[in-house]
Motif scaffolding. Sequence first.
Motif, short mmCIF file in Angstrom:
data_model
loop_
_atom_site.label_atom_id
_atom_site.label_comp_id
_atom_site.label_asym_id
_atom_site.label_seq_id
_atom_site.Cartn_x
_atom_site.Cartn_y
_atom_site.Cartn_z
N TYR A 144 -10.69 2.53 7.35
CA TYR A 144 -9.36 2.00 7.60
C TYR A 144 -8.31 3.12 7.60
O TYR A 144 -7.36 3.10 8.40
CB TYR A 144 -9.01 0.94 6.56
CG TYR A 144 -9.66 -0.39 6.82
CD1 TYR A 144 -9.09 -1.30 7.72
CD2 TYR A 144 -10.84 -0.75 6.18
CE1 TYR A 144 -9.69 -2.53 7.97
CE2 TYR A 144 -11.44 -1.98 6.43
CZ TYR A 144 -10.87 -2.87 7.32
OH TYR A 144 -11.46 -4.08 7.58
N ALA A 145 -8.47 4.09 6.71
CA ALA A 145 -7.51 5.19 6.65
C ALA A 145 -7.51 5.98 7.96
O ALA A 145 -6.45 6.34 8.49
CB ALA A 145 -7.85 6.11 5.48
N HIS B 107 -0.43 7.95 -1.10
CA HIS B 107 -1.69 7.93 -1.84
C HIS B 107 -2.88 7.82 -0.87
O HIS B 107 -3.92 8.44 -1.07
CB HIS B 107 -1.71 6.76 -2.82
CG HIS B 107 -0.86 6.99 -4.03
ND1 HIS B 107 -0.57 6.00 -4.94
CD2 HIS B 107 -0.26 8.12 -4.50
CE1 HIS B 107 0.19 6.50 -5.92
NE2 HIS B 107 0.39 7.79 -5.66
N LEU B 108 -2.71 6.99 0.18
CA LEU B 108 -3.78 6.84 1.17
C LEU B 108 -4.06 8.17 1.86
O LEU B 108 -5.22 8.53 2.11
CB LEU B 108 -3.40 5.77 2.19
CG LEU B 108 -4.46 5.44 3.25
CD1 LEU B 108 -5.69 4.81 2.61
CD2 LEU B 108 -3.89 4.51 4.33
N TYR B 109 -3.01 8.91 2.16
CA TYR B 109 -3.18 10.22 2.80
C TYR B 109 -3.88 11.20 1.86
O TYR B 109 -4.77 11.95 2.29
CB TYR B 109 -1.81 10.77 3.20
CG TYR B 109 -1.88 12.13 3.86
CD1 TYR B 109 -2.45 12.29 5.12
CD2 TYR B 109 -1.39 13.26 3.20
CE1 TYR B 109 -2.52 13.54 5.72
CE2 TYR B 109 -1.45 14.51 3.80
CZ TYR B 109 -2.02 14.64 5.05
OH TYR B 109 -2.10 15.88 5.64
N ALA C 161 -12.72 2.20 2.72
CA ALA C 161 -11.32 2.63 2.73
C ALA C 161 -11.10 3.76 3.72
O ALA C 161 -10.06 3.82 4.40
CB ALA C 161 -10.90 3.06 1.33
N PHE D 289 -5.93 10.37 -0.54
CA PHE D 289 -7.33 9.92 -0.61
C PHE D 289 -8.11 10.42 0.60
O PHE D 289 -9.23 10.95 0.47
CB PHE D 289 -7.38 8.39 -0.68
CG PHE D 289 -8.68 7.81 -0.19
CD1 PHE D 289 -9.84 7.90 -0.94
CD2 PHE D 289 -8.75 7.19 1.06
CE1 PHE D 289 -11.05 7.39 -0.46
CE2 PHE D 289 -9.94 6.67 1.54
CZ PHE D 289 -11.09 6.77 0.78
N ARG D 290 -7.56 10.26 1.78
CA ARG D 290 -8.26 10.66 3.00
C ARG D 290 -8.51 12.17 3.03
O ARG D 290 -9.59 12.62 3.45
CB ARG D 290 -7.43 10.25 4.22
CG ARG D 290 -8.05 10.57 5.57
CD ARG D 290 -7.22 9.93 6.67
NE ARG D 290 -7.77 10.21 8.00
CZ ARG D 290 -7.28 11.13 8.81
NH1 ARG D 290 -6.25 11.89 8.43
NH2 ARG D 290 -7.81 11.31 10.01
N LEU E 56 0.83 -1.20 0.00
CA LEU E 56 0.00 0.00 0.00
C LEU E 56 0.86 1.26 0.00
O LEU E 56 1.83 1.36 0.76
CB LEU E 56 -0.90 0.00 1.23
CG LEU E 56 -1.95 1.10 1.34
CD1 LEU E 56 -2.99 0.94 0.24
CD2 LEU E 56 -2.63 1.06 2.71
N TYR F 35 1.22 4.70 1.21
CA TYR F 35 0.59 5.48 2.28
C TYR F 35 0.45 6.96 1.92
O TYR F 35 -0.41 7.64 2.46
CB TYR F 35 1.37 5.30 3.59
CG TYR F 35 1.17 3.92 4.18
CD1 TYR F 35 0.05 3.62 4.94
CD2 TYR F 35 2.08 2.91 3.93
CE1 TYR F 35 -0.16 2.36 5.45
CE2 TYR F 35 1.89 1.64 4.43
CZ TYR F 35 0.77 1.37 5.20
OH TYR F 35 0.56 0.11 5.69
N PHE G 225 -3.95 5.49 -7.33
CA PHE G 225 -4.34 4.75 -6.12
C PHE G 225 -5.51 3.82 -6.42
O PHE G 225 -5.52 2.65 -6.02
CB PHE G 225 -4.69 5.74 -5.01
CG PHE G 225 -4.90 5.12 -3.66
CD1 PHE G 225 -4.04 4.16 -3.17
CD2 PHE G 225 -5.98 5.51 -2.87
CE1 PHE G 225 -4.22 3.59 -1.92
CE2 PHE G 225 -6.18 4.96 -1.62
CZ PHE G 225 -5.30 3.99 -1.14
#
Length: 301
Positions: A68-69, A6-8, A65, A10-11, A2, A4, A40
């Motif tokens: 979980y984020a 990209h996760l940030y 998602a 997205f969030r 993953l 992270y 992502f």
Amino acid sequence: MLNYRHLYYFRTVAKAGALNRAAEKLHLTPQTLSGQLSAFEERLGVALFRRNGRRLELTDAGRTALVYADDIFQIGAELEDALQNRLAPRAHPFRVGIAEVVPKAIAYQLLAPALALAEPVKLVCLEDRLEQLAAELSIHRLDMVLADRPLPATMDIKGYSHPLGECGIAFLAARTIGSALETDFPASLQGAPLLIPGEDSALRVPLLRWLERKGIQPVIVGEFDDSALMSAFGQAGAGVFPVPLTTARDVMRQYEVIELGRTLEIRERFFAISVERRLRHPAVLAVSEAARQRFQLPDGG
């Protein structure tokens, strides 16, 4: 693995609800951020957003998602805090949902014992409608929900309702209108302006039925989901308002109002809702045990 970053990204977009707003916060161009989100989504193999006009709305996969984020970045913040404060005792989060209709003073009375535990606790409170809080509880984002009713059987959520206690009701009012209503309670409520809890409150129906049984017809001038707002209107002289007996003295002192009378024929009840059939969480146990001591029914008519 993953990504992270990209996760940030997205969030941040999910919280902002718009690409331009998130890009400004992240100091990126909207085009760059859009490309990062696309990469992502391609990596995950699912669409996380759908466009609705100028706004970006989460898909079902996006909502999952985001849960979980939030957890991942919360744990990251706790890790950073733990490393920076290694010598200080770590406060474990105690995440509590409070139904909007639960009086703030009651919530404080019930939760205060958790802060007195030998092992430090960091209280995290979320206020919302019971249905939304129950959904958060079901995915373990809350440790407990405080409510004025048990978990409705119609909700497809596994949870257990633990009674914390109950108490009668006091009727309060500003001196400007209360002085003329103090005598001959509750008959003095006939034709009097009355503030009542909103439709989400479990107290509303018993209160109206009690008035009907007594043959009393007040003039209902306001309905409130927020008990503090109802008290503020009562303080301003808008009408008589009901409060739980266990908080009546504090409300009278804070809002400078007087008590017209009280009854034990109407009971306000409070519950701790958890995913545990048998309570084990130390903070929830502290709340439950202290509540049994606090909610002793006073004398009243």
